[in-house]
Design an enzyme around this catalytic site. Structure first.
Site, short mmCIF file in Angstrom:
data_model
loop_
_atom_site.label_atom_id
_atom_site.label_comp_id
_atom_site.label_asym_id
_atom_site.label_seq_id
_atom_site.Cartn_x
_atom_site.Cartn_y
_atom_site.Cartn_z
N LYS A 151 0.82 -1.23 0.00
CA LYS A 151 0.00 0.00 0.00
C LYS A 151 0.85 1.27 0.00
O LYS A 151 0.43 2.29 -0.55
CB LYS A 151 -0.95 0.00 1.20
CG LYS A 151 -2.10 -0.98 1.04
CD LYS A 151 -3.09 -0.87 2.19
CE LYS A 151 -4.22 -1.86 2.01
NZ LYS A 151 -5.23 -1.77 3.07
N ASN A 175 -4.94 2.10 -1.63
CA ASN A 175 -5.54 0.76 -1.72
C ASN A 175 -6.29 0.56 -3.04
O ASN A 175 -6.81 -0.52 -3.29
CB ASN A 175 -6.47 0.47 -0.53
CG ASN A 175 -7.84 1.11 -0.68
OD1 ASN A 175 -7.98 2.13 -1.36
ND2 ASN A 175 -8.84 0.54 -0.06
N ASP A 211 -10.03 3.01 2.33
CA ASP A 211 -10.14 2.29 3.61
C ASP A 211 -10.80 3.14 4.69
O ASP A 211 -11.66 2.65 5.44
CB ASP A 211 -8.74 1.87 4.11
CG ASP A 211 -8.23 0.62 3.42
OD1 ASP A 211 -9.05 -0.17 2.91
OD2 ASP A 211 -7.00 0.42 3.39
N ALA A 215 -0.53 1.60 14.37
CA ALA A 215 -0.18 2.84 13.66
C ALA A 215 0.29 2.51 12.24
O ALA A 215 1.06 3.26 11.65
CB ALA A 215 0.90 3.60 14.42
N ALA A 239 -3.61 0.79 7.97
CA ALA A 239 -5.05 0.81 8.29
C ALA A 239 -5.34 1.82 9.40
O ALA A 239 -6.33 2.55 9.34
CB ALA A 239 -5.50 -0.59 8.71
N VAL A 287 6.47 2.69 19.26
CA VAL A 287 5.87 3.95 19.69
C VAL A 287 6.23 5.09 18.73
O VAL A 287 5.43 6.01 18.51
CB VAL A 287 6.23 4.24 21.17
CG1 VAL A 287 7.65 4.71 21.32
CG2 VAL A 287 5.27 5.21 21.79
N GLY A 335 -14.28 -6.43 10.96
CA GLY A 335 -13.80 -5.68 9.79
C GLY A 335 -14.55 -5.96 8.49
O GLY A 335 -14.20 -5.39 7.45
N1 LIG Z 1 -11.40 -4.72 7.28
C1 LIG Z 1 -10.71 -4.14 6.33
O1 LIG Z 1 -11.24 -3.74 5.29
C2 LIG Z 1 -9.24 -3.93 6.52
C3 LIG Z 1 -8.55 -3.00 5.72
C4 LIG Z 1 -7.19 -2.83 5.95
C5 LIG Z 1 -6.54 -3.58 6.94
N2 LIG Z 1 -7.25 -4.47 7.67
C6 LIG Z 1 -6.58 -5.27 8.73
O2 LIG Z 1 -5.90 -4.40 9.60
C7 LIG Z 1 -4.72 -5.05 10.09
C8 LIG Z 1 -3.50 -4.15 9.88
O3 LIG Z 1 -3.31 -3.88 8.51
P1 LIG Z 1 -2.28 -2.74 8.04
O4 LIG Z 1 -2.45 -2.59 6.58
O5 LIG Z 1 -2.39 -1.55 8.91
O6 LIG Z 1 -0.88 -3.46 8.35
P2 LIG Z 1 0.51 -2.75 8.71
O7 LIG Z 1 0.65 -1.45 8.02
O8 LIG Z 1 1.54 -3.81 8.53
O9 LIG Z 1 0.41 -2.42 10.31
C9 LIG Z 1 0.33 -3.47 11.23
C10 LIG Z 1 0.08 -2.88 12.63
O10 LIG Z 1 -0.10 -3.97 13.55
C11 LIG Z 1 0.87 -3.87 14.60
N3 LIG Z 1 1.27 -5.22 15.01
C12 LIG Z 1 1.55 -6.27 14.20
N4 LIG Z 1 1.86 -7.35 14.95
C13 LIG Z 1 1.78 -6.95 16.26
C14 LIG Z 1 1.98 -7.61 17.50
N5 LIG Z 1 2.35 -8.91 17.57
N6 LIG Z 1 1.80 -6.90 18.64
C15 LIG Z 1 1.41 -5.62 18.59
N7 LIG Z 1 1.21 -4.93 17.45
C16 LIG Z 1 1.40 -5.59 16.30
C17 LIG Z 1 2.01 -3.10 13.99
O11 LIG Z 1 2.80 -2.53 15.00
P3 LIG Z 1 4.32 -2.04 14.70
O12 LIG Z 1 4.19 -0.67 14.11
O13 LIG Z 1 4.96 -2.04 16.03
O14 LIG Z 1 4.91 -3.03 13.75
C18 LIG Z 1 1.24 -2.05 13.18
O15 LIG Z 1 0.73 -1.04 14.00
C19 LIG Z 1 -4.64 -6.39 9.36
O16 LIG Z 1 -5.17 -7.37 10.22
C20 LIG Z 1 -5.53 -6.19 8.15
O17 LIG Z 1 -6.09 -7.41 7.69
C21 LIG Z 1 -8.59 -4.66 7.50
#
Ligand SMILES: NC(=O)c1ccc[n+]([C@@H]2O[C@H](COP(=O)([O-])OP(=O)(O)OC[C@H]3O[C@@H](n4cnc5c(N)ncnc54)[C@H](OP(=O)(O)O)[C@@H]3O)[C@@H](O)[C@H]2O)c1
Length: 292
Positions: free
Chosen positions: A71, A92, A107, A133, A136, A159, A251
């Site tokens: 993304k 997206n 999104d 952060a 999404a 953080v 979601g």
């Molecule tokens: N429903 C929908 O339409 C939709 C749309 C978009 C995304 N999503 C969902 O949202 C989630 C995140 O997506 P994204 O695109 O934002 O991914 P991303 O950019 O990779 O961000 C992942 C986030 O999760 C945190 N994280 C990952 N593993 C962790 C752990 N073990 N403990 C604590 N924090 C953790 C990361 O923290 P750090 O910064 O410390 O790495 C970061 O804040 C996914 O599950 C995705 O499927 C859903």
């Protein structure tokens, strides 16, 4: 679906891509409206992202969704970003318009539409705790700020990433109250109170062995809880919300509405929401059966 010489291709770029639910809802929508479109998944190798994006126009592809992990990485290969994608710093949806690649981000607005439908609490003036952060979280935070949220608290494992998001929000929304918490900080129970909304934007909760992302005793009946995860449909966080008798959503609604907005960008037509919703629910129930 009949593929002919006139079929137009749209799809999704990601890696991995096998898990995506988007083809079900988009192809159901095209079929319902008898549109000559087909939505395909593309599993893109990390090193091939630029070549793949540059192939969109020569191959006659009308547009694509972009998912994890591309993304943000896709941005340098686009001709223009719309306001949301520019603010969020992530794309997206790519639209092909007059031979140019335009990046959108649906999104955040997808989340707002789902929130209004399922949680149905006023956003203006309300306090939100956003856990995460990443891309999404950024989309959701900017969309909530645009809707007039009163306060956003960001809690992220890294953080510094939370601080960057907070600074980006401050630059654009002067009256929004914003703070960043350490991930394992104590004192959250005193910060989050009646009427607040907790949103999990991390992937924590996808695996059955995942821990609860917040202390369970902070939940109060007047709160609401949102989890952006839709598979499984009920994460430990949402189970806690259900047991506490408070409003919650997973979601799936956000997935539906971000997809509907992409559909409208590509076709210029109103998305058949109920057809798309049914296709997603049908597929989600099969996935649930497969994982049980
Ligand atoms: N429903 C929908 O339409 C939709 C749309 C978009 C995304 N999503 C969902 O949202 C989630 C995140 O997506 P994204 O695109 O934002 O991914 P991303 O950019 O990779 O961000 C992942 C986030 O999760 C945190 N994280 C990952 N593993 C962790 C752990 N073990 N403990 C604590 N924090 C953790 C990361 O923290 P750090 O910064 O410390 O790495 C970061 O804040 C996914 O599950 C995705 O499927 C859903």
């Amino acid at each position: 679906m009949l593929i002919t010489g006139k079929t137009r291709i749209v799809g999704i770029f990601g890696n991995p891509i096998e898990q995506t639910m988007s083809p079900y809802m988009h192809n159901a929508a095209f079929e319902a409206l008898s549109l000559p479109y087909c939505y395909l998944p593309f599993n893109i190798n990390h090193n091939d992202l630029e070549a793949s994006v540059r192939s969109i126009i020569p191959l006659g592809i009308k547009g694509v969704n972009i998912t994890i992990p591309f993304k943000m990485k896709v941005i340098p290969f686009l001709d223009e970003l719309d306001r949301h994608a520019g603010l969020i710093g992530a794309v997206n949806t790519i639209e092909v318009r007059e031979g140019r690649l335009i990046g959108h981000n649906t999104d955040g607005n997808g989340f707002i539409k789902a929130f209004n439908e399922e949680i149905d609490l006023p956003i203006a003036g309300r306090r939100f705790l956003i856990i995460g952060a990443g891309g999404a979280a950024r989309a959701v935070a900017f969309a909530l700020a645009e809707e007039g949220a009163g306060e956003i608290i960001i809690k992220n494992r890294t953080v510094e990433k939370g601080r960057v998001l907070a600074d980006d929000l401050r630059k654009n929304f002067f009256s929004l109250k914003i703070s960043v918490m350490e991930f394992n900080a104590y004192g959250i129970n005193n910060l989050i109170t009646d009427g607040d909304v907790i949103i999990n934007t991390t992937s924590v909760g996808m695996k059955s062995s995942d821990p609860l992302i917040i202390p369970p005793d902070i939940l109060r009946p007047s709160m609401a809880v949102c989890d952006l995860i839709y598979n499984p449909p009920e994460t430990p966080l949402l189970r806690g919300a259900r047991k506490s008798g408070i409003r919650f959503m997973n979601g799936l609604g956000m997935l539906l509405y971000q997809g509907a907005l992409s559909f409208e960008i590509w076709t210029g037509l109103k998305a058949p929401i109920e057809v798309m919703r049914e296709a997603l629910i049908r597929e989600a129930s099969k996935t649930k059966c497969r994982t049980e």
